[in-house]
Design a protein around this motif. Sequence first.
Motif, PDB file in Angstrom:
ATOM      1  N   HIS A  25       0.829  -1.083   0.076  1.00  0.00           N
ATOM      2  CA  HIS A  25      -0.158  -0.119   0.069  1.00  0.00           C
ATOM      3  C   HIS A  25       1.003   1.237   0.160  1.00  0.00           C
ATOM      4  O   HIS A  25       0.464   2.330  -0.755  1.00  0.00           O
ATOM      5  CB  HIS A  25      -1.099  -0.051   1.223  1.00  0.00           C
ATOM      6  CG  HIS A  25      -1.528   1.324   1.359  1.00  0.00           C
ATOM      7  ND1 HIS A  25      -2.771   1.744   0.642  1.00  0.00           N
ATOM      8  CD2 HIS A  25      -1.399   2.424   2.037  1.00  0.00           C
ATOM      9  CE1 HIS A  25      -3.288   2.688   1.070  1.00  0.00           C
ATOM     10  NE2 HIS A  25      -2.427   3.333   1.898  1.00  0.00           N
ATOM     11  N   ASP A  55       0.871   5.677   6.896  1.00  0.00           N
ATOM     12  CA  ASP A  55       0.336   4.836   7.687  1.00  0.00           C
ATOM     13  C   ASP A  55       1.074   3.991   8.747  1.00  0.00           C
ATOM     14  O   ASP A  55       0.793   2.878   9.195  1.00  0.00           O
ATOM     15  CB  ASP A  55      -0.469   3.642   6.767  1.00  0.00           C
ATOM     16  CG  ASP A  55      -1.730   4.109   6.153  1.00  0.00           C
ATOM     17  OD1 ASP A  55      -2.193   4.904   6.549  1.00  0.00           O
ATOM     18  OD2 ASP A  55      -1.795   3.859   5.243  1.00  0.00           O
ATOM     19  N   ASN A 127      -6.842   3.639  -2.281  1.00  0.00           N
ATOM     20  CA  ASN A 127      -7.705   3.216  -1.573  1.00  0.00           C
ATOM     21  C   ASN A 127      -9.237   3.308  -2.291  1.00  0.00           C
ATOM     22  O   ASN A 127     -10.069   2.373  -1.764  1.00  0.00           O
ATOM     23  CB  ASN A 127      -8.111   4.152  -0.188  1.00  0.00           C
ATOM     24  CG  ASN A 127      -7.060   3.780   0.814  1.00  0.00           C
ATOM     25  OD1 ASN A 127      -6.330   2.727   0.553  1.00  0.00           O
ATOM     26  ND2 ASN A 127      -6.713   4.987   1.582  1.00  0.00           N
TER      27      ASN A 127
END
Length: 164
Positions: A25, A55, A127
């Motif tokens: 990601h 993140d 996302n």
Amino acid sequence: MDPIVEMLILDMREIFGKDHKRIDHALAVLGYANHIRSVEGGDPLVIQAAAVLHDIGIQEAEQKHGSSAGRYQEIEGPPIAERVLRHRGVDEDRIVHVCRIVANHHSDRDIDTLEFQVLWDADWLVNWPEMLPDKSGADLKARIDRIFKTNTGRETALRLFVGS
Ligand SMILES: [Fe+2]
């Protein structure tokens, strides 16, 4: 790529460990962030560091709070990002900027720098397919218009998700 960013990627890989989904990601967000920045501009190191580390608090959030909810990541992420950035010799102004992005990127708060907007759009591009509700083309366009902050982010979203 800036050698500092390569180091940050190594740090991110080490922190996420076997969590390949999160590593993938972060790298996917980095890819879109580089694309958007190539058109929109912005400080390359802030954008790339924010993409790699945005993140980074997710595992701490899960361990300490039993939840990866955005508000816990926003608490746990900045101290980790700060430590990593300082260790790699990033200057204080950029550390503050990146940490502010890490702290706020799960909410729509304070998206007031170009670098933050680029990260925001790159994260949404990655996302979107997971969060995509069943919407018709017109609704999709309206949502894309509302969510994305840069022209390049918006155009990329339209091309990928609406096909125009
Ligand atoms: Fe993300």
